[in-house]
Design an enzyme around this catalytic site. Structure first.
Site, PDB file in Angstrom:
ATOM      1  N   ASP A  14       0.776  -0.911  -0.052  1.00 27.05           N
ATOM      2  CA  ASP A  14       0.409  -0.244   0.161  1.00 27.05           C
ATOM      3  C   ASP A  14       1.010   1.564   0.057  1.00 27.05           C
ATOM      4  O   ASP A  14       0.341   2.511   0.829  1.00 27.05           O
ATOM      5  CB  ASP A  14      -1.272   0.133   1.585  1.00 27.05           C
ATOM      6  CG  ASP A  14      -1.747  -1.306   0.746  1.00 27.05           C
ATOM      7  OD1 ASP A  14      -1.497  -2.283   0.421  1.00 27.05           O
ATOM      8  OD2 ASP A  14      -2.719  -1.177   1.798  1.00 27.05           O
ATOM      9  N   LYS A  99      -6.874  -5.214  -3.148  1.00 24.89           N
ATOM     10  CA  LYS A  99      -7.854  -5.519  -2.144  1.00 24.89           C
ATOM     11  C   LYS A  99      -8.951  -4.557  -1.699  1.00 24.89           C
ATOM     12  O   LYS A  99      -8.918  -3.482  -2.151  1.00 24.89           O
ATOM     13  CB  LYS A  99      -6.681  -5.877  -0.860  1.00 24.89           C
ATOM     14  CG  LYS A  99      -5.690  -4.502  -0.389  1.00 24.89           C
ATOM     15  CD  LYS A  99      -4.932  -5.036   0.838  1.00 24.89           C
ATOM     16  CE  LYS A  99      -3.873  -4.167   1.110  1.00 24.89           C
ATOM     17  NZ  LYS A  99      -4.391  -3.306   1.340  1.00 24.89           N
ATOM     18  N   CYS A 147      -2.123  -2.341   7.341  1.00 27.44           N
ATOM     19  CA  CYS A 147      -1.829  -3.809   6.740  1.00 27.44           C
ATOM     20  C   CYS A 147      -0.612  -4.276   6.275  1.00 27.44           C
ATOM     21  O   CYS A 147      -0.119  -5.404   6.424  1.00 27.44           O
ATOM     22  CB  CYS A 147      -1.747  -3.581   5.240  1.00 27.44           C
ATOM     23  SG  CYS A 147      -3.918  -2.431   4.999  1.00 27.44           S
TER      24      CYS A 147
HETATM   25  C1  VGL Z   1      -4.514   0.430   5.599  1.00 24.28           C
HETATM   26  C2  VGL Z   1      -6.539   1.865   7.430  1.00 24.28           C
HETATM   27  C3  VGL Z   1      -7.172   0.905   6.714  1.00 24.28           C
HETATM   28  C4  VGL Z   1      -3.633   0.108   5.381  1.00 24.28           C
HETATM   29  C5  VGL Z   1      -5.206   0.331   4.792  1.00 24.28           C
HETATM   30  O1  VGL Z   1      -2.684   0.167   4.145  1.00 24.28           O
HETATM   31  O2  VGL Z   1      -2.330  -0.267   6.044  1.00 24.28           O
HETATM   32  N1  VGL Z   1      -4.632   1.027   6.530  1.00 24.28           N
HETATM   33  N2  VGL Z   1      -6.810   0.959   4.902  1.00 24.28           N
END
Ligand code: VGL
Ligand code: ZN
Length: 197
Positions: A14, A99, A147
């Site tokens: 991410d 995702k 994540c």
């Molecule tokens: C994430 C919060 C919400 C992440 C993704 O990538 O860690 N954190 N969605």
């Protein structure tokens, strides 16, 4: 420096504008600082023939993951927006696994859970790793306490040797200390934690 070989994959979690850019909607403190470190790791992995995989939060506009609909997060990683794009300086040399596209939380790069129905599904990441014959993964990216943590814990459950490089991760820290707690939780599950790159 992690020990790279063909049985080892680098998973870049991410590294998207919403998390990595200070102007992102869920910007993680120091998120932009990890891009250079991660690029260096990608270079090492490539040189050793270790495949590199990327994950990308890919939420629909409406999802119970968001505060607006009962979740805990500001809107982020919305499909097709600038915030969902991978950071422009990130080297992309492998497949991107999306995702959360069906409204799931999608914290882990491997499994997704729908916050309302509780239904669990998997992403394509497991198949990618199996096809490449991967036995060991190095997990980096954003964010440490969500994540990165969930991806590393799932990797351990799948029986993979798992390493997290602390120079290449940053935490959201909704509560102070969440990042440190996440590292302890990962270590307790058998995740190796390494400082330097
Ligand atoms: C994430 C919060 C919400 C992440 C993704 O990538 O860690 N954190 N969605
Ligand atoms: Zn998300």
């Amino acid at each position: 420096m992690p020990a790279w070989d063909r049985d080892t994959a680098l998973i870049v979690v991410d590294v998207q504008n919403d998390f990595a850019d200070p102007a992102g909607s869920l910007s993680v403190k120091g998120g932009d600082e990890v891009v250079g470190t991660i690029n260096a790791l990608i270079g090492q992995a490539r040189a050793a023939g270790s495949p590199v995989f990327y994950t990308q939060d890919w939420h629909p506009e409406q999802t119970p993951h968001f505060k607006r609909q009962g979740g805990i997060w500001p809107d982020h990683g919305v499909q097709g927006t600038w915030g969902a794009e991978l950071h422009p300086e990130l080297l992309v040399v492998g497949p991107i696994v999306r995702k959360g596209a069906g409204g799931e939380d999608g914290y882990s790069g491997f499994t997704m859970r729908h916050p309302v129905t509780g239904v669990e599904t998997t992403t394509e990441l497991i198949q990618h790793l199996e096809e490449a014959g991967i036995k060991r993964v190095v997990v980096v990216g954003l964010a440490t306490d969500y994540c990165v943590k969930e991806t590393a814990l799932d990797a351990r459950e799948l029986g993979l040797e798992t390493l997290v490089v602390t120079d290449a991760i940053r935490a959201v820290n909704l509560e102070p200390g969440d990042g440190e707690r996440a590292l302890r939780e990962m270590a307790a599950a058998g995740v190796e934690i390494e400082g330097g790159s």
